[in-house]
Scaffold this motif. Sequence first.
Motif, PDB file in Angstrom:
ATOM      1  N   PRO A   1       0.814  -1.225   0.000  1.00 16.66           N
ATOM      2  CA  PRO A   1       0.000   0.000   0.000  1.00 16.66           C
ATOM      3  C   PRO A   1       0.843   1.270   0.000  1.00 16.66           C
ATOM      4  O   PRO A   1       1.990   1.265   0.440  1.00 16.66           O
ATOM      5  CB  PRO A   1      -0.804  -0.109   1.302  1.00 16.66           C
ATOM      6  CG  PRO A   1      -0.127  -1.112   2.135  1.00 16.66           C
ATOM      7  CD  PRO A   1       0.710  -1.975   1.254  1.00 16.66           C
TER       8      PRO A   1
ATOM      9  N   HIS B   1       1.331   4.773   1.696  1.00 15.50           N
ATOM     10  CA  HIS B   1       0.976   5.384   2.974  1.00 15.50           C
ATOM     11  C   HIS B   1       1.119   6.892   2.868  1.00 15.50           C
ATOM     12  O   HIS B   1       2.104   7.382   2.325  1.00 15.50           O
ATOM     13  CB  HIS B   1       1.890   4.870   4.099  1.00 15.50           C
ATOM     14  CG  HIS B   1       1.822   3.393   4.284  1.00 15.50           C
ATOM     15  ND1 HIS B   1       0.913   2.785   5.103  1.00 15.50           N
ATOM     16  CD2 HIS B   1       2.544   2.384   3.733  1.00 15.50           C
ATOM     17  CE1 HIS B   1       1.080   1.475   5.060  1.00 15.50           C
ATOM     18  NE2 HIS B   1       2.057   1.201   4.231  1.00 15.50           N
TER      19      HIS B   1
ATOM     20  N   MET C   1      -3.804   4.736   4.465  1.00 12.53           N
ATOM     21  CA  MET C   1      -3.416   3.968   3.282  1.00 12.53           C
ATOM     22  C   MET C   1      -4.261   4.378   2.083  1.00 12.53           C
ATOM     23  O   MET C   1      -5.303   5.004   2.236  1.00 12.53           O
ATOM     24  CB  MET C   1      -3.600   2.475   3.571  1.00 12.53           C
ATOM     25  CG  MET C   1      -2.578   1.943   4.563  1.00 12.53           C
ATOM     26  SD  MET C   1      -2.718   0.169   4.801  1.00 12.53           S
ATOM     27  CE  MET C   1      -4.182   0.082   5.805  1.00 12.53           C
TER      28      MET C   1
ATOM     29  N   SER D   1      -5.904  -0.360  -1.357  1.00 19.97           N
ATOM     30  CA  SER D   1      -5.372  -1.305  -0.371  1.00 19.97           C
ATOM     31  C   SER D   1      -6.409  -1.601   0.704  1.00 19.97           C
ATOM     32  O   SER D   1      -6.587  -2.752   1.097  1.00 19.97           O
ATOM     33  CB  SER D   1      -4.103  -0.743   0.278  1.00 19.97           C
ATOM     34  OG  SER D   1      -3.104  -0.588  -0.700  1.00 19.97           O
TER      35      SER D   1
ATOM     36  N   SER E   1      -0.349  -2.544   7.070  1.00 17.98           N
ATOM     37  CA  SER E   1      -0.167  -1.216   7.672  1.00 17.98           C
ATOM     38  C   SER E   1       1.217  -1.028   8.274  1.00 17.98           C
ATOM     39  O   SER E   1       1.674   0.102   8.450  1.00 17.98           O
ATOM     40  CB  SER E   1      -1.206  -0.997   8.773  1.00 17.98           C
ATOM     41  OG  SER E   1      -0.953  -1.879   9.852  1.00 17.98           O
TER      42      SER E   1
END
Lengths: 191, 398
Positions: free
Chosen positions: B2, B4, B184, B188, B250
């Motif tokens: 992902p 961020h 995110m 994702s 995450s």
Amino acid sequence: MQQLTEIRWHARAGQGAVTAAKVVAETALAADQYMQAMPEYGPERMGAPIKAFTRISKVPIEIHCNIENPDIVVVLDDSLLEIVNVADGLVDDGVIVVNTCTPPAEVRARLSMPANARVACVDASGIALDTIKRDIPNTPMVGALIKLTGVVDMEAFKSLLAKNLSKKFGQEMIDANWASVDRAFEEVTVA
Amino acid sequence: MPEHKTLAATGNTVVAEAMRQCKPDVMAAYPITPQTTIVEEYAAMVAKGRVHTEYVTVESEHSAMSACIGASAAGARVMTATSSQGLALMWEELHIAAGMRLPIVMANANRALSAPINIHCDHSDIMGARDAGWVTYFAETAQEAYDNTIMACRVAEHPDVMLPVMTTLDGFITTHSIDRVSVMDDESVSGFVGQYVPKTALLDLENPVMHGAFSGLGGPYFEFKKQQRIAMENARKVVKDVAEEYAKLSGRPFDVVETWGMEDAETAIVVMGSTAGNTRHVARDLRAKGERMGLVKIRVWRPFPHVELAAALKGLKAVAVLDRAESFGAEGGPLFLETRSALYDAAERIPVVDYIYGLGGSDVKLELIERAYKDLSDIAAGGAAPAGPVYLGAREEA
């Protein structure tokens, strides 16, 4: 800069203190710092005395209590000096920045504060009227704050300011705001 | 992997953002301080076409939860948010949502209950909903509030669970403070939560089912409740599995019971919500001075992690529990009762002291936490435990 800097904002509701607290925090984030910004929560009434808080730190901020021993106090309205103890809990080497036409020595005499702490004054309302054409003193006050404390970077602040303003306004308004910041930076005086 | 993005945002903003990323079909909500900005910002995103949710404006929280129940039974992914008196007004619907096994996700901005009228933080509202059958998360920070909302969606809809989930964040302290939060990208999150495919749906006309029927004497009511108990027990594993998977995405690990400084601690404070931060800050200072203090933070309140909590507290000389809610007439606040119950099977008896703190948003000053740790040191050194519950920081010892 020390690890954690705590700023307390005093203003009357509508003067943009909460926005200023927020924009200073956002500027710190842009420099990859950790930050918090929060108003003192309560019913909102235009003109009522309010407080807002900003914390800036190089490491994650874990505390969530009110700021009782600020390093920096920013006062957006000098009529508050009569009714609010703005210097309450200020650290020994702290600084108070006041939006006023009164010279800093006179303001200092009216406050009960640590001997080593500094008092700085700038006519942010006058500057705002000259440049932005409205008495919204929050933006020039950040200019004075930066001059005195270097708590955030001037260029980073100005670029964030432009980004925020460009959502609603054109370049003319951005230039006016920049001018207000520069003038407060130049004109602030210390005692 | 992902993307961020780091934001300066309030807890409420990132809860609304997480909900948008989970793409609920329906949101029915009524505004109440300090939840308001969640539903306000969500409504704005609906109006701008940033999310395709049927946003139902209702005339009360009672109606909000009723509409959520109807929509969820119809087969929709449903989310909402509330606080305090609003949660209290939903009380009967909370039980119905759980009994009908509807995977509704609701954020709660933790706030005191009247009287006196108070709009600030404590956990009285949540504790009133304690036995309604909702899986319940607590957040220390805006970051955790964001993460919990996304995980909640998966937990609620898991076939072994199928229960409503509440994700709570402390009113004003977390809902309204601007904090540094990492979010995110949409794909994702949407990929993580997936599409909700209900096993049964009222709108599935090919396969008609009945929801919320009458179950009188001799009917299956009793067995329905047993199934809710089983589902809640199942949630223990699902919460952990989902968290493990989420952590891969995450980069933020999650434990139902999060510990700090417990490796060699002699005493510890047990706490939920934003005060965990204040407590860790104080514990860090005390540890630097050589004191052996720890912190145990409860991140999931229902199902209560009694096994993990007992393991974290094993062998300690004294424990303090910080309760931001009352249970008038009980031996202490709700978290105290759970903690002491969790320790009942411990080989050695551990003194546990309850501190009621921060009711109605009363400021949680660091010196209050220091006082609790000091009491623990005294007990560890052989002193008597104070009679609880102690009203920590109340202006007079009334």
